[in-house]
Design an enzyme around this catalytic site. Sequence first.
Site: not given
Ligand code: PGA
Length: 256
Positions: A12, A14, A97, A99, A169, A175, A215
Amino acid sequence: MSTKRKPVIAGNWKMHTTLGTASALAEGVRDRIGAPDVEVVICPPFTALSTVGQVVANSPVRLGAQNMNAHAKGAFTGEIAPDMLTDLGVTYVILGHSERRQLFGETDELVNAKVHAAIANGLVPIICVGETLEEREAAITDTVVIGQTQRALIGVAPERFAALIFAYEPVWAIGTGKTCDASEANRVCALIRDTLAKLSSYEAAEQARVLYGGSVKPETIRAQMAESDIDGALVGGASLEAASFAAIVAFDRTAT
Ligand code: PGA
């Protein structure tokens, strides 16, 4: 990982990359992964889908989108319809997601509408669920994850379940560099599968893929994939570097 299910490693990106950097990253991934035993999906921003699609054409890398609108068309300024994605060769779409849920107010009801739209358009949804830190500390992780899973699937025909992809997740792991312990991630992934089984059948739930995200790095993937109910990873930060994403794809050859 179960030998019954083909693992999925999805990146992803983003809100990162413009056309030049997106092409370079896609080329880097394409040229490093060889012929993997896993499904490899990259999800660039909408603006780079066409360019990245050309880069990965005739390679094992599949194209995914990070979001879409549930409507077929209409007066929805700034939104992207499902057939605008399929037109570009997109075959997967990340839905719900955290976010999107936290920063853009997406509700379970909206995620459910998008799941229906994805299925109707032949797109494989990657449905994200997961608890916040506050919810984990309040010991309501299971209730939150089961509830999000059930509500994403309202009205979805049981025969569709086998083709679904879920991503567990935990919001506090996204992140932040804090990965969820592999055995705990596996427990929650198994809970998602159990929820799918109760809504459809054991057989369908055994075929659906449940990924872990939060992560994920080359150093963590092997332990995660050794668990029985983790069928792959949704990777954010580490998917922005071709070498680290390729190392995650090659998890069975990557040192712990
Ligand atoms: P990350 O993001 O690997 O940077 O923690 C995962 C995600 O948001 O799908």
